[in-house]
Motif scaffolding. Structure first.
Motif, PDB file in Angstrom:
ATOM      1  N   PHE A 155       0.805  -1.217   0.000  1.00 44.80           N
ATOM      2  CA  PHE A 155       0.000   0.000   0.000  1.00 44.80           C
ATOM      3  C   PHE A 155       0.845   1.277   0.000  1.00 44.80           C
ATOM      4  O   PHE A 155       0.365   2.331  -0.409  1.00 44.80           O
ATOM      5  CB  PHE A 155      -0.927   0.030   1.218  1.00 44.80           C
ATOM      6  N   LYS A 156       2.076   1.189   0.439  1.00 44.55           N
ATOM      7  CA  LYS A 156       2.924   2.383   0.544  1.00 44.55           C
ATOM      8  C   LYS A 156       3.141   3.088  -0.787  1.00 44.55           C
ATOM      9  O   LYS A 156       3.338   4.294  -0.818  1.00 44.55           O
ATOM     10  CB  LYS A 156       4.280   2.022   1.163  1.00 44.55           C
ATOM     11  N   SER A 157       3.082   2.349  -1.872  1.00 42.47           N
ATOM     12  CA  SER A 157       3.341   2.954  -3.180  1.00 42.47           C
ATOM     13  C   SER A 157       2.069   3.401  -3.904  1.00 42.47           C
ATOM     14  O   SER A 157       2.139   3.905  -5.019  1.00 42.47           O
ATOM     15  CB  SER A 157       4.113   1.968  -4.060  1.00 42.47           C
ATOM     16  N   LEU A 158       0.920   3.235  -3.265  1.00 43.87           N
ATOM     17  CA  LEU A 158      -0.334   3.602  -3.900  1.00 43.87           C
ATOM     18  C   LEU A 158      -0.640   5.092  -3.722  1.00 43.87           C
ATOM     19  O   LEU A 158      -0.213   5.720  -2.758  1.00 43.87           O
ATOM     20  CB  LEU A 158      -1.483   2.775  -3.320  1.00 43.87           C
ATOM     21  N   SER A 159      -1.400   5.599  -4.652  1.00 44.47           N
ATOM     22  CA  SER A 159      -1.824   6.999  -4.569  1.00 44.47           C
ATOM     23  C   SER A 159      -2.923   7.135  -3.512  1.00 44.47           C
ATOM     24  O   SER A 159      -3.565   6.139  -3.141  1.00 44.47           O
ATOM     25  CB  SER A 159      -2.363   7.459  -5.924  1.00 44.47           C
ATOM     26  N   PRO A 160      -3.177   8.350  -3.045  1.00 48.45           N
ATOM     27  CA  PRO A 160      -4.260   8.548  -2.083  1.00 48.45           C
ATOM     28  C   PRO A 160      -5.610   8.053  -2.617  1.00 48.45           C
ATOM     29  O   PRO A 160      -6.396   7.463  -1.869  1.00 48.45           O
ATOM     30  CB  PRO A 160      -4.283  10.060  -1.865  1.00 48.45           C
ATOM     31  N   LYS A 161      -5.873   8.242  -3.891  1.00 52.80           N
ATOM     32  CA  LYS A 161      -7.134   7.787  -4.469  1.00 52.80           C
ATOM     33  C   LYS A 161      -7.223   6.256  -4.433  1.00 52.80           C
ATOM     34  O   LYS A 161      -8.261   5.688  -4.104  1.00 52.80           O
ATOM     35  CB  LYS A 161      -7.272   8.282  -5.907  1.00 52.80           C
ATOM     36  N   GLN A 162      -6.112   5.591  -4.774  1.00 57.45           N
ATOM     37  CA  GLN A 162      -6.092   4.129  -4.726  1.00 57.45           C
ATOM     38  C   GLN A 162      -6.291   3.621  -3.300  1.00 57.45           C
ATOM     39  O   GLN A 162      -6.999   2.643  -3.068  1.00 57.45           O
ATOM     40  CB  GLN A 162      -4.780   3.599  -5.308  1.00 57.45           C
ATOM     41  N   LEU A 163      -5.666   4.303  -2.347  1.00 52.56           N
ATOM     42  CA  LEU A 163      -5.839   3.918  -0.943  1.00 52.56           C
ATOM     43  C   LEU A 163      -7.290   4.082  -0.499  1.00 52.56           C
ATOM     44  O   LEU A 163      -7.831   3.228   0.202  1.00 52.56           O
ATOM     45  CB  LEU A 163      -4.916   4.748  -0.045  1.00 52.56           C
ATOM     46  N   ASP A 164      -7.931   5.176  -0.918  1.00 48.16           N
ATOM     47  CA  ASP A 164      -9.339   5.386  -0.590  1.00 48.16           C
ATOM     48  C   ASP A 164     -10.206   4.254  -1.134  1.00 48.16           C
ATOM     49  O   ASP A 164     -11.125   3.779  -0.462  1.00 48.16           O
ATOM     50  CB  ASP A 164      -9.829   6.736  -1.132  1.00 48.16           C
ATOM     51  N   LEU A 165      -9.909   3.828  -2.350  1.00 51.67           N
ATOM     52  CA  LEU A 165     -10.666   2.726  -2.954  1.00 51.67           C
ATOM     53  C   LEU A 165     -10.482   1.429  -2.167  1.00 51.67           C
ATOM     54  O   LEU A 165     -11.442   0.692  -1.930  1.00 51.67           O
ATOM     55  CB  LEU A 165     -10.256   2.525  -4.414  1.00 51.67           C
ATOM     56  N   LEU A 166      -9.246   1.159  -1.764  1.00 54.25           N
ATOM     57  CA  LEU A 166      -8.985  -0.068  -0.988  1.00 54.25           C
ATOM     58  C   LEU A 166      -9.651  -0.018   0.389  1.00 54.25           C
ATOM     59  O   LEU A 166     -10.195  -1.018   0.860  1.00 54.25           O
ATOM     60  CB  LEU A 166      -7.481  -0.289  -0.826  1.00 54.25           C
ATOM     61  N   ILE A 167      -9.633   1.139   1.001  1.00 56.74           N
ATOM     62  CA  ILE A 167     -10.280   1.292   2.309  1.00 56.74           C
ATOM     63  C   ILE A 167     -11.789   1.075   2.157  1.00 56.74           C
ATOM     64  O   ILE A 167     -12.410   0.372   2.971  1.00 56.74           O
ATOM     65  CB  ILE A 167      -9.963   2.671   2.919  1.00 56.74           C
ATOM     66  N   ALA A 168     -12.364   1.654   1.126  1.00 58.24           N
ATOM     67  CA  ALA A 168     -13.810   1.465   0.896  1.00 58.24           C
ATOM     68  C   ALA A 168     -14.121  -0.011   0.650  1.00 58.24           C
ATOM     69  O   ALA A 168     -15.122  -0.527   1.163  1.00 58.24           O
ATOM     70  CB  ALA A 168     -14.255   2.325  -0.296  1.00 58.24           C
ATOM     71  N   LEU A 169     -13.281  -0.680  -0.124  1.00 56.99           N
ATOM     72  CA  LEU A 169     -13.485  -2.102  -0.385  1.00 56.99           C
ATOM     73  C   LEU A 169     -13.391  -2.918   0.902  1.00 56.99           C
ATOM     74  O   LEU A 169     -14.219  -3.795   1.155  1.00 56.99           O
ATOM     75  CB  LEU A 169     -12.462  -2.599  -1.416  1.00 56.99           C
ATOM     76  N   ALA A 170     -12.377  -2.627   1.711  1.00 54.50           N
ATOM     77  CA  ALA A 170     -12.206  -3.360   2.968  1.00 54.50           C
ATOM     78  C   ALA A 170     -13.406  -3.161   3.889  1.00 54.50           C
ATOM     79  O   ALA A 170     -13.870  -4.106   4.530  1.00 54.50           O
ATOM     80  CB  ALA A 170     -10.918  -2.907   3.655  1.00 54.50           C
ATOM     81  N   LYS A 171     -13.927  -1.940   3.941  1.00 50.89           N
ATOM     82  CA  LYS A 171     -15.108  -1.679   4.771  1.00 50.89           C
ATOM     83  C   LYS A 171     -16.328  -2.421   4.248  1.00 50.89           C
ATOM     84  O   LYS A 171     -17.149  -2.889   5.026  1.00 50.89           O
ATOM     85  CB  LYS A 171     -15.370  -0.173   4.849  1.00 50.89           C
ATOM     86  N   GLU A 172     -16.451  -2.492   2.932  1.00 53.98           N
ATOM     87  CA  GLU A 172     -17.565  -3.202   2.328  1.00 53.98           C
ATOM     88  C   GLU A 172     -17.485  -4.699   2.616  1.00 53.98           C
ATOM     89  O   GLU A 172     -18.498  -5.342   2.924  1.00 53.98           O
ATOM     90  CB  GLU A 172     -17.582  -2.963   0.802  1.00 53.98           C
ATOM     91  N   ILE A 173     -16.309  -5.257   2.523  1.00 54.36           N
ATOM     92  CA  ILE A 173     -16.109  -6.683   2.786  1.00 54.36           C
ATOM     93  C   ILE A 173     -16.394  -7.013   4.250  1.00 54.36           C
ATOM     94  O   ILE A 173     -16.973  -8.038   4.572  1.00 54.36           O
ATOM     95  CB  ILE A 173     -14.681  -7.119   2.394  1.00 54.36           C
ATOM     96  N   LYS A 174     -15.969  -6.127   5.118  1.00 49.40           N
ATOM     97  CA  LYS A 174     -16.112  -6.346   6.557  1.00 49.40           C
ATOM     98  C   LYS A 174     -17.565  -6.386   6.919  1.00 49.40           C
ATOM     99  O   LYS A 174     -18.080  -7.124   7.640  1.00 49.40           O
ATOM    100  CB  LYS A 174     -15.399  -5.236   7.325  1.00 49.40           C
TER     101      LYS A 174
END
Length: 101
Positions: free
Chosen positions: A82-101
């Motif tokens: 995740f360290k190399s991802l852009s802020p937008k990409q991180l936001d998408l991953l966070i949203a996905l993780a919240k959805e999965i949870k």
């Protein structure tokens, strides 16, 4: 914290990686029964050996003691990716993780 926690956590993390206690012991430069003795609560590792065990298992020492982290090495792998991802990409991953949870 109970001494049993260390023994049980080492066993759990080792088993998740499908590593035998004998192989782990020998890889750490110890006798073949070293990890077995720890897991069977006959001994505890020294601080230096504890750090070697964490490194061997791919676990940060702070994560070793966090029971809520079921697979610390995978979490560390994800954080590194995740360290190399852009802020937008991180936001998408966070949203996905919240959805999965």
């Amino acid at each position: 914290m109970e001494a049993d926690f260390i023994s049980e956590r080492i066993a759990k993390l080792r088993n998740e990686k499908n590593i035998s206690a004998r192989d782990m012991s020998l890889s750490l430069g110890q006798s073949q029964s070293y990890i077995n003795n720890i897991e069977n609560k006959k001994a505890l590792p020294s601080m230096q050996m504890f750090l070697y065990i964490c490194e061997y298992l791919g676990v940060e020492p702070k994560d070793f003691f966090d029971e809520d982290i079921t697979d610390p090495s995978k979490l560390n792998e994800a954080v590194e990716a995740f360290k190399s991802l852009s802020p937008k990409q991180l936001d998408l991953l966070i949203a996905l993780a919240k959805e999965i949870k």
